[in-house]
Design a protein around this motif. Sequence first.
Motif, mmCIF file in Angstrom:
data_model
loop_
_atom_site.group_PDB
_atom_site.id
_atom_site.type_symbol
_atom_site.label_atom_id
_atom_site.label_comp_id
_atom_site.label_asym_id
_atom_site.label_seq_id
_atom_site.Cartn_x
_atom_site.Cartn_y
_atom_site.Cartn_z
ATOM 1 N N LEU A 88 48.621 33.526 41.913
ATOM 2 C CA LEU A 88 47.644 33.793 40.821
ATOM 3 C C LEU A 88 46.172 33.322 41.503
ATOM 4 O O LEU A 88 45.066 34.121 41.239
ATOM 5 C CB LEU A 88 48.097 32.966 39.632
ATOM 6 N N GLN A 89 46.017 32.300 42.320
ATOM 7 C CA GLN A 89 44.673 31.910 42.841
ATOM 8 C C GLN A 89 44.425 33.035 43.675
ATOM 9 O O GLN A 89 43.152 33.368 43.831
ATOM 10 C CB GLN A 89 44.952 30.512 43.545
ATOM 11 N N THR A 90 45.305 33.595 44.641
ATOM 12 C CA THR A 90 44.755 34.495 45.318
ATOM 13 C C THR A 90 44.437 35.763 44.542
ATOM 14 O O THR A 90 43.281 36.561 45.043
ATOM 15 C CB THR A 90 46.259 35.203 46.350
ATOM 16 N N LYS A 91 44.957 36.222 43.683
ATOM 17 C CA LYS A 91 44.554 37.441 42.916
ATOM 18 C C LYS A 91 43.143 37.081 42.113
ATOM 19 O O LYS A 91 42.199 37.859 41.901
ATOM 20 C CB LYS A 91 45.729 37.718 41.834
ATOM 21 N N LEU A 92 43.150 35.931 41.447
ATOM 22 C CA LEU A 92 41.657 35.622 40.874
ATOM 23 C C LEU A 92 40.533 35.506 41.728
ATOM 24 O O LEU A 92 39.617 36.163 41.422
ATOM 25 C CB LEU A 92 41.949 34.101 40.403
ATOM 26 N N ALA A 93 41.058 35.063 43.217
ATOM 27 C CA ALA A 93 40.046 35.128 44.042
ATOM 28 C C ALA A 93 39.461 36.530 44.403
ATOM 29 O O ALA A 93 38.182 37.013 44.872
ATOM 30 C CB ALA A 93 40.277 34.269 45.368
ATOM 31 N N GLY A 94 40.510 37.389 44.463
ATOM 32 C CA GLY A 94 40.272 38.571 45.133
ATOM 33 C C GLY A 94 39.645 39.910 43.912
ATOM 34 O O GLY A 94 39.277 41.091 44.020
ATOM 35 N N GLY A 95 40.071 39.344 42.685
ATOM 36 C CA GLY A 95 39.669 40.057 41.537
ATOM 37 C C GLY A 95 40.863 41.458 41.374
ATOM 38 O O GLY A 95 40.396 42.099 40.246
ATOM 39 N N GLY A 96 41.830 41.478 42.170
ATOM 40 C CA GLY A 96 42.727 42.636 41.664
ATOM 41 C C GLY A 96 44.253 42.286 41.717
ATOM 42 O O GLY A 96 44.430 40.932 42.137
ATOM 43 N N GLY A 97 44.923 43.055 40.987
ATOM 44 C CA GLY A 97 46.500 42.589 40.749
ATOM 45 C C GLY A 97 47.059 41.720 39.816
ATOM 46 O O GLY A 97 47.953 41.692 39.497
ATOM 47 N N LEU A 98 45.874 41.361 38.806
ATOM 48 C CA LEU A 98 46.137 40.565 37.734
ATOM 49 C C LEU A 98 46.862 41.273 36.622
ATOM 50 O O LEU A 98 46.492 42.407 36.421
ATOM 51 C CB LEU A 98 44.904 39.828 37.217
ATOM 52 N N ALA A 99 47.540 40.719 35.997
ATOM 53 C CA ALA A 99 48.290 41.306 34.629
ATOM 54 C C ALA A 99 47.348 41.226 33.407
ATOM 55 O O ALA A 99 46.247 40.383 33.468
ATOM 56 C CB ALA A 99 49.730 40.585 34.321
ATOM 57 N N MET A 113 39.984 25.356 33.385
ATOM 58 C CA MET A 113 38.922 25.283 32.239
ATOM 59 C C MET A 113 37.655 24.720 33.087
ATOM 60 O O MET A 113 36.543 25.446 32.946
ATOM 61 C CB MET A 113 39.156 24.325 31.198
ATOM 62 N N GLN A 114 37.734 23.863 34.127
ATOM 63 C CA GLN A 114 36.555 23.421 34.983
ATOM 64 C C GLN A 114 36.114 24.402 36.117
ATOM 65 O O GLN A 114 34.743 24.568 36.433
ATOM 66 C CB GLN A 114 36.770 22.065 35.393
ATOM 67 N N LYS A 115 37.100 25.463 36.473
ATOM 68 C CA LYS A 115 36.732 25.873 37.859
ATOM 69 C C LYS A 115 36.654 27.421 37.536
ATOM 70 O O LYS A 115 36.215 28.079 38.359
ATOM 71 C CB LYS A 115 37.593 25.605 39.034
ATOM 72 N N GLN A 116 37.666 28.231 36.838
ATOM 73 C CA GLN A 116 37.982 29.260 36.542
ATOM 74 C C GLN A 116 37.728 29.943 35.225
ATOM 75 O O GLN A 116 38.108 30.837 34.778
ATOM 76 C CB GLN A 116 39.291 29.782 37.226
ATOM 77 N N ALA A 117 37.058 29.197 34.625
ATOM 78 C CA ALA A 117 36.753 29.882 32.855
ATOM 79 C C ALA A 117 36.261 31.150 32.711
ATOM 80 O O ALA A 117 36.458 31.947 32.003
ATOM 81 C CB ALA A 117 36.137 28.542 32.219
ATOM 82 N N ASP A 118 35.294 31.203 33.871
ATOM 83 C CA ASP A 118 34.617 32.609 33.528
ATOM 84 C C ASP A 118 35.476 33.903 34.143
ATOM 85 O O ASP A 118 35.282 35.009 34.079
ATOM 86 C CB ASP A 118 33.555 32.734 34.758
ATOM 87 N N LYS A 119 36.796 33.462 34.682
ATOM 88 C CA LYS A 119 37.834 34.461 35.000
ATOM 89 C C LYS A 119 38.754 34.781 33.857
ATOM 90 O O LYS A 119 39.211 35.991 34.013
ATOM 91 C CB LYS A 119 38.793 34.070 35.882
ATOM 92 N N PHE A 120 38.615 34.409 32.475
ATOM 93 C CA PHE A 120 39.499 34.410 31.594
ATOM 94 C C PHE A 120 38.760 34.924 30.239
ATOM 95 O O PHE A 120 37.499 34.495 30.129
ATOM 96 C CB PHE A 120 40.338 33.309 31.310
ATOM 97 N N VAL A 121 39.241 35.622 29.419
ATOM 98 C CA VAL A 121 38.674 36.385 28.133
ATOM 99 C C VAL A 121 38.568 35.059 27.191
ATOM 100 O O VAL A 121 39.704 34.338 26.968
ATOM 101 C CB VAL A 121 39.355 37.317 27.447
ATOM 102 N N ASP A 122 37.391 35.042 26.392
ATOM 103 C CA ASP A 122 37.269 34.074 25.194
ATOM 104 C C ASP A 122 38.080 34.865 23.984
ATOM 105 O O ASP A 122 37.549 35.857 23.878
ATOM 106 C CB ASP A 122 35.649 33.718 24.905
ATOM 107 N N LEU A 123 39.123 34.268 23.737
ATOM 108 C CA LEU A 123 39.906 34.857 22.533
ATOM 109 C C LEU A 123 39.162 35.096 21.459
ATOM 110 O O LEU A 123 39.555 35.918 20.761
ATOM 111 C CB LEU A 123 41.223 34.206 22.316
ATOM 112 N N LYS A 124 37.970 34.353 21.117
ATOM 113 C CA LYS A 124 37.235 34.650 19.798
ATOM 114 C C LYS A 124 36.549 35.989 19.927
ATOM 115 O O LYS A 124 36.355 36.647 18.708
ATOM 116 C CB LYS A 124 36.153 33.551 19.854
#
Length: 435
Positions: A88-99, A113-124
């Motif tokens: 998952l870390q590899t995919k988040l760093a590269g931006g591809g291959g995520l489900a 929450m502290q390092k990668q919050a910008d990688k995930f959707v705010d469910l709101k």
Amino acid sequence: MPTFRARRTATSLGTAALAAMLLLTACSSGSSGGSADAADGKVTLTVDLFGTFGFKETGLYDEYSKTHPNVTIKQSDTQDEGQYWQALQTKLAGGGGLADIQGLEVGRVASVMQKQADKFVDLKTVGAGAVNDGLVPWKAAAVKSADGKVLAAGTDIGPEAICYRTDLFKAAGLPTDRTELAAKWSSWEGYLALGKEYVAKAQPGNVWTDSAAGMFTAEVGQQKVRYADESGKPVYDSNPAVKSAWADSAKLVADGLSAKLPQWTPEWNKAFTTGKFATLSCPAWMIGYIKGQAGDAFAGKWDIAAGPGKTGNWGGSYLAIPKTSKHQKEAAELISWLTAKEQQVKLFTKQGSFPSSTAAQGEIKALQDPYFNNAPIGQIFSESAGAMPAQVLGTEDGVIGKAFTDALGEVERTGTAPDAAWQHAMDNIKKASGN
């Protein structure tokens, strides 16, 4: 839970033009979801998980598809969470291959929450802001940012007990009554003492429990403060509770009570049917794993009793949506349904995943499990959950926990002295986390 530092930023793109192009691409797959990119209205949602969440096994995907015929769900999973996290870390760093949906283990959420919050959707932003309403408070709070974003949906929690083989206990002349056993191992000292009695009477090659790692993880899981304090300061090297769990786990090995089996390996899986160990530190989700590995032939040979201290938390998970998903609204609808009270009840009834929903917890307290000699699993795990501390989650909990359990593996399998193995854990933690 790998012993390496998660990369915090994506790979540099090198040119402003390429960066701009990717920015436009990212915006086009934003919170509007992805139904528009399927001309026929059909959507395939990809779900990437670790371990056994139970969604597929209990038929929840099939049930969802009946009311959402336009949605096809494809799940991939990795049994070992450490391997999953590294990928998952590899995919988040590269931006591809995520489900479209990614699972997150509770020991990782502070880091996310502290390092990668910008990688995930705010469910709101996709209509699922209330997805964690009604969960135990600490479960919801762990994935809510300071500015109010909700970055994941809570699934199960991991209240602890002890699972044990009644047939092996009988053969060794030990009691099998779960109430009597809970009294005998009301402390970890009592658990070790009964283990010594067991191995003195058991058949050669059959020992008390699977591994020192399992015992260590269960014991530290009973603590509010484990590896970091409320301020975020690392305390893994000085916390008396961690040192006590380490000493107890080292004693387990010294007394010959460990089968020395690394968890989640083929050898460990095989041991569920060979009788190599008689007890197992057993968070609620483990009962589904035991059923899957031991199979129908061992129904009635396993039982469950309250564990030392009658509380603790080991594991529990979340579902999050990466910003790269082209189907964010559809993914949000699915995770909202999968984590709803009704589905949490079904998952515990069929799989053993203990609900984080307080309403669901109220519905399962009387549940018994025929596979485990009709053990009152609802009562046992509800009482454990009720006494469970709201644990302080540190950003490096996964890394630190893995370093300790790896070091205990050295003690077991290479004969490394406990003091030397402790220092190896300290060194590996510092290398991996910088703390």
